[in-house]
Design a protein around this motif. Sequence first.
Motif, mmCIF file in Angstrom:
data_model
loop_
_atom_site.group_PDB
_atom_site.id
_atom_site.type_symbol
_atom_site.label_atom_id
_atom_site.label_comp_id
_atom_site.label_asym_id
_atom_site.label_seq_id
_atom_site.Cartn_x
_atom_site.Cartn_y
_atom_site.Cartn_z
ATOM 1 N N LEU A 88 -4.007 3.742 -3.469
ATOM 2 C CA LEU A 88 -4.816 2.899 -2.540
ATOM 3 C C LEU A 88 -6.084 2.140 -2.920
ATOM 4 O O LEU A 88 -6.236 0.865 -2.486
ATOM 5 C CB LEU A 88 -4.999 3.864 -1.224
ATOM 6 C CG LEU A 88 -3.876 4.580 -0.531
ATOM 7 C CD1 LEU A 88 -4.456 5.429 0.569
ATOM 8 C CD2 LEU A 88 -2.877 3.398 0.070
ATOM 9 N N GLU A 89 -6.990 2.743 -3.889
ATOM 10 C CA GLU A 89 -8.024 2.150 -4.029
ATOM 11 C C GLU A 89 -7.566 1.015 -5.256
ATOM 12 O O GLU A 89 -8.167 0.061 -5.158
ATOM 13 C CB GLU A 89 -8.914 3.171 -4.954
ATOM 14 C CG GLU A 89 -10.342 2.728 -5.470
ATOM 15 C CD GLU A 89 -11.260 3.538 -5.913
ATOM 16 O OE1 GLU A 89 -12.008 3.107 -6.665
ATOM 17 O OE2 GLU A 89 -10.453 4.776 -5.764
ATOM 18 N N CYS A 97 -7.147 -4.427 -7.437
ATOM 19 C CA CYS A 97 -6.344 -5.442 -8.216
ATOM 20 C C CYS A 97 -6.290 -6.973 -7.644
ATOM 21 O O CYS A 97 -5.805 -7.892 -7.904
ATOM 22 C CB CYS A 97 -4.792 -5.059 -8.454
ATOM 23 S SG CYS A 97 -3.833 -4.979 -7.041
ATOM 24 N N ARG A 98 -6.720 -6.884 -6.305
ATOM 25 C CA ARG A 98 -6.863 -8.097 -5.491
ATOM 26 C C ARG A 98 -8.322 -8.658 -5.639
ATOM 27 O O ARG A 98 -8.557 -9.335 -4.792
ATOM 28 C CB ARG A 98 -6.348 -7.854 -4.093
ATOM 29 C CG ARG A 98 -4.906 -7.640 -4.127
ATOM 30 C CD ARG A 98 -4.493 -6.975 -2.594
ATOM 31 N NE ARG A 98 -2.966 -7.249 -2.409
ATOM 32 C CZ ARG A 98 -2.212 -6.492 -3.068
ATOM 33 N NH1 ARG A 98 -2.679 -5.519 -3.751
ATOM 34 N NH2 ARG A 98 -0.685 -6.662 -2.708
ATOM 35 N N GLY A 99 -9.295 -7.733 -6.258
ATOM 36 C CA GLY A 99 -10.557 -8.226 -6.447
ATOM 37 C C GLY A 99 -11.571 -8.045 -5.158
ATOM 38 O O GLY A 99 -12.693 -8.315 -4.711
ATOM 39 N N ARG A 142 2.773 6.225 -2.846
ATOM 40 C CA ARG A 142 3.998 6.857 -3.367
ATOM 41 C C ARG A 142 3.782 7.195 -4.911
ATOM 42 O O ARG A 142 3.989 8.111 -5.464
ATOM 43 C CB ARG A 142 5.091 6.266 -2.941
ATOM 44 C CG ARG A 142 6.498 7.192 -3.203
ATOM 45 C CD ARG A 142 7.795 6.408 -2.721
ATOM 46 N NE ARG A 142 8.064 5.384 -3.808
ATOM 47 C CZ ARG A 142 8.447 5.505 -5.093
ATOM 48 N NH1 ARG A 142 8.686 6.660 -5.664
ATOM 49 N NH2 ARG A 142 8.769 4.262 -5.721
ATOM 50 N N ARG A 143 3.406 5.767 -5.574
ATOM 51 C CA ARG A 143 3.569 6.058 -6.965
ATOM 52 C C ARG A 143 2.331 6.745 -7.673
ATOM 53 O O ARG A 143 2.473 7.479 -8.662
ATOM 54 C CB ARG A 143 3.566 4.796 -7.584
ATOM 55 C CG ARG A 143 4.948 4.069 -7.487
ATOM 56 C CD ARG A 143 4.966 2.781 -7.995
ATOM 57 N NE ARG A 143 6.176 1.944 -7.960
ATOM 58 C CZ ARG A 143 7.462 1.955 -8.589
ATOM 59 N NH1 ARG A 143 7.001 2.684 -10.060
ATOM 60 N NH2 ARG A 143 8.326 1.210 -8.721
ATOM 61 N N PHE A 144 1.243 6.409 -6.950
ATOM 62 C CA PHE A 144 -0.057 6.875 -7.656
ATOM 63 C C PHE A 144 -1.044 7.732 -7.010
ATOM 64 O O PHE A 144 -2.255 7.786 -7.094
ATOM 65 C CB PHE A 144 -0.992 5.563 -8.068
ATOM 66 C CG PHE A 144 -0.276 4.764 -9.017
ATOM 67 C CD1 PHE A 144 0.293 5.106 -10.383
ATOM 68 C CD2 PHE A 144 0.128 3.420 -8.564
ATOM 69 C CE1 PHE A 144 1.139 4.180 -10.990
ATOM 70 C CE2 PHE A 144 0.990 2.450 -9.225
ATOM 71 C CZ PHE A 144 1.411 2.881 -10.485
ATOM 72 N N LYS A 168 0.754 -1.282 -0.031
ATOM 73 C CA LYS A 168 0.086 0.123 -0.031
ATOM 74 C C LYS A 168 0.802 1.270 -0.068
ATOM 75 O O LYS A 168 0.563 2.390 -0.558
ATOM 76 C CB LYS A 168 -0.824 0.008 1.298
ATOM 77 C CG LYS A 168 -2.133 -0.845 1.111
ATOM 78 C CD LYS A 168 -2.909 -0.548 2.298
ATOM 79 C CE LYS A 168 -4.278 -1.596 1.948
ATOM 80 N NZ LYS A 168 -5.394 -1.245 3.181
ATOM 81 N N ILE A 169 1.738 1.242 0.615
ATOM 82 C CA ILE A 169 2.820 2.321 0.871
ATOM 83 C C ILE A 169 3.347 2.974 -0.477
ATOM 84 O O ILE A 169 3.293 3.914 -1.033
ATOM 85 C CB ILE A 169 4.090 2.373 1.947
ATOM 86 C CG1 ILE A 169 3.245 2.118 3.291
ATOM 87 C CG2 ILE A 169 4.868 3.374 1.787
ATOM 88 C CD1 ILE A 169 4.229 1.579 4.379
#
Length: 345
Positions: free
Chosen positions: A217-218, A223-225, A210-212, A205-206
């Motif tokens: 976070l959403e 991506c894990r369903g 940081r990237r997006f 999550k971190i």
Amino acid sequence: MRKIVHIDMDCFYAAIEERENPSLKGKPVGVGGSSRRGVLTTANYEARKYGCRSAMPVFKALELCPQLILVRTRFDLYRTVSAQVRAIFGRFTDKIEPLSLDEAYLDLSHLNTSAAALAREIRTQIKEETGGLTASAGIAPNKMIAKIASDWRKPDGQFEVKPEEVDAFMKALPVRRIWGVGGKMAGKLESIGIRTCGELQQFDKIEMARRFGRWGLELWELCRGIDIREVRTERIRKSLSTENTFRENLHSLADLRPVMHPMIEEVAADLVRHEDRQIRSLVLKMKFADFTRTTAERAHTWVDKEIFEELLAEAWQRSEGRGVRLLGVGVRFRDPEDHRQMELL
């Protein structure tokens, strides 16, 4: 464990026009766009073979498919058929969340019968009672996966993702199939070697934040369903609207106007079902390429195209050069309780 079904009518408007005029069958048909400056509301599968699609300018569709047959939209007719379909849904559950005239979520968790069998029966009844119109269905433990699955075997098919299959399904799923991941975002992910949800799951999550940013976070959950949203049935509608998410971002008012006009017509046609409600205001929503959004609203008591034009210009001024990925138009209703209180006073 929830049993969610997403039902999506196949090329709904075009299919109705083919039913009404059988001579159109087997030919490329586009609905909407009465002139070359207009846009397509939808295109049938024959037209899609040439690259025609909803929200595409008519002139572009005709370049791709010169033999395209254009048919004017008839929202009164589409709304009538949509009511037929929703009545069929109501035989199975009262937990129905319509997304538009041609798609809805159904929560069948309370029924002991297999959700796949129920979806098959719903689709059969739709076909028999609407003169051959077909629907596709996705069955899953949550709304996001059900909606993805409904595209899997289109047209006139269904696909189920069982609870024990979610992990494997998501790991193999291309990231661009996730809601909110458009071409630009998919390209950004691909540039760092991410093409599937399984590859995206490598980031915690971190790192995703940081990237997006907040969207990261959403995205970590999607991506894990993971999707905990319930199927919502509104008792008293507070608003009525329609939205259009574009495959490619639009970059000017000239691009947005012809897309907005048929959306206004759709809202106006759908309002006939709510003649007992008073309109409080007109609303326009715009989501930009970076997923930020803005809303422009004006107090008004009827659907007025000129005011929507002004709202569009107002929202566009806030774009600061960012492309637009989503446009929504609609109305907010007055609260019936407020009206009753005024009468008492």
